[in-house]
Design a protein around this motif. Structure first.
Motif, short mmCIF file in Angstrom:
data_model
loop_
_atom_site.label_atom_id
_atom_site.label_comp_id
_atom_site.label_asym_id
_atom_site.label_seq_id
_atom_site.Cartn_x
_atom_site.Cartn_y
_atom_site.Cartn_z
N GLY A 1 45.53 -87.35 7.10
CA GLY A 1 45.33 -86.60 8.33
C GLY A 1 45.28 -85.11 8.13
N ASP A 2 46.36 -84.55 7.56
CA ASP A 2 46.41 -83.12 7.33
C ASP A 2 47.43 -82.83 6.23
N ARG A 3 47.67 -81.55 5.95
CA ARG A 3 48.61 -81.18 4.90
C ARG A 3 50.02 -81.72 5.20
N GLY A 4 50.42 -81.65 6.48
CA GLY A 4 51.75 -82.15 6.86
C GLY A 4 51.90 -83.62 6.55
N GLY A 5 50.85 -84.41 6.82
CA GLY A 5 50.90 -85.83 6.52
C GLY A 5 50.97 -86.10 5.03
N LEU A 6 50.28 -85.28 4.25
CA LEU A 6 50.33 -85.43 2.79
C LEU A 6 51.72 -85.09 2.25
N ILE A 7 52.28 -83.97 2.72
CA ILE A 7 53.62 -83.59 2.30
C ILE A 7 54.63 -84.67 2.68
N ALA A 8 54.47 -85.22 3.87
CA ALA A 8 55.38 -86.28 4.32
C ALA A 8 55.30 -87.50 3.42
N ALA A 9 54.08 -87.88 3.01
CA ALA A 9 53.91 -89.05 2.15
C ALA A 9 54.57 -88.82 0.80
N VAL A 10 54.42 -87.62 0.24
CA VAL A 10 55.05 -87.32 -1.04
C VAL A 10 56.57 -87.29 -0.89
N TYR A 11 57.03 -86.73 0.22
CA TYR A 11 58.47 -86.70 0.52
C TYR A 11 59.04 -88.12 0.49
N LEU A 12 58.40 -89.03 1.20
CA LEU A 12 58.90 -90.39 1.28
C LEU A 12 58.86 -91.07 -0.09
#
Length: 203
Positions: free
Chosen positions: A62-73
């Motif tokens: 979706g966006d950078r926030g979604g990518l960061i969230a996926a890596v976080y998880l």
């Protein structure tokens, strides 16, 4: 296997099922994020590392926030398993607390890039990240009976440990054991306990 047309970077992307492709992209992104400010990483860099097009990265996250969230998880799965192990043992509550504090500090020290993702702008506002954090709080609360008071304590504890671990890795002006002692005393004895232990001169 069928091949996709080569993306902008000139590399070909093998056709994979979406779940596998997304998992591989998360792993590639985690490598790109290592040792860097997450907000400085571009979608183009992640696409290049994953051998896919920029548009495919957006399609999955979706966006950078979604990518960061996926890596976080992805990075925090191990951390949550370690916390669960620390809390599952049949030990006195104070010992459980000490093990919990130690796990937060060690993870912040040994996995700085993953720790930075915990507080990265955008990541904590993602629903999946909020769900993971809520589950962590509930898991900690269950160690003390999962009562409403337990959840209140767990939420306060998580906030305290996140802030305390961040200060410790930023300044490193005391050793691990000293940091564990201070944080355990803050939580277990409260501020009056800090004064009793000579850590604070007055409260």
């Amino acid at each position: 296997m069928t091949e996709h047309p080569a993306p902008a970077g000139g590399r070909s992307a093998t056709r994979l099922d979406p779940v596998t492709r997304k998992a591989l992209l998360v792993e590639a992104a985690a490598e790109v994020f290592k040792g860097r400010d997450p907000l400085q990483v571009t979608i183009e860099e992640v696409a290049e590392a994953g051998g896919v097009s920029r548009s495919l990265v957006y399609a999955y996250f979706g966006d950078r926030g979604g990518l960061i969230a996926a890596v976080y998880l992805h990075n925090l799965e191990r951390f949550d398993r370690e916390l669960g192990f620390a809390l599952d043992q049949a030990l006195p509550d104070e010992v459980k607390l000490r093990r919990l504090v130690r796990r937060y500090l060690l993870f912040a020290r040994d996995h700085r890039a993953s720790w930075d993702l915990m507080v990265a702008a955008g990541a904590l506002h993602q629903p999946l990240v909020q769900d993971a954090r809520r589950a962590r709080i509930e898991r900690i609360a269950s160690a003390w009976g999962d009562r409403p008071a337990g959840r209140l304590v767990a939420r306060t504890l998580v906030g305290t440990l996140e802030a305390g671990a961040q200060d410790w890795i930023d300044y490193r002006d005391c050793g691990l054991e000293r940091a564990v002692d201070v944080l355990v005393t803050v939580v277990w004895d409260g501020l009056s306990g800090l004064a009793d232990h000579g850590i604070l001169s007055a409260v």
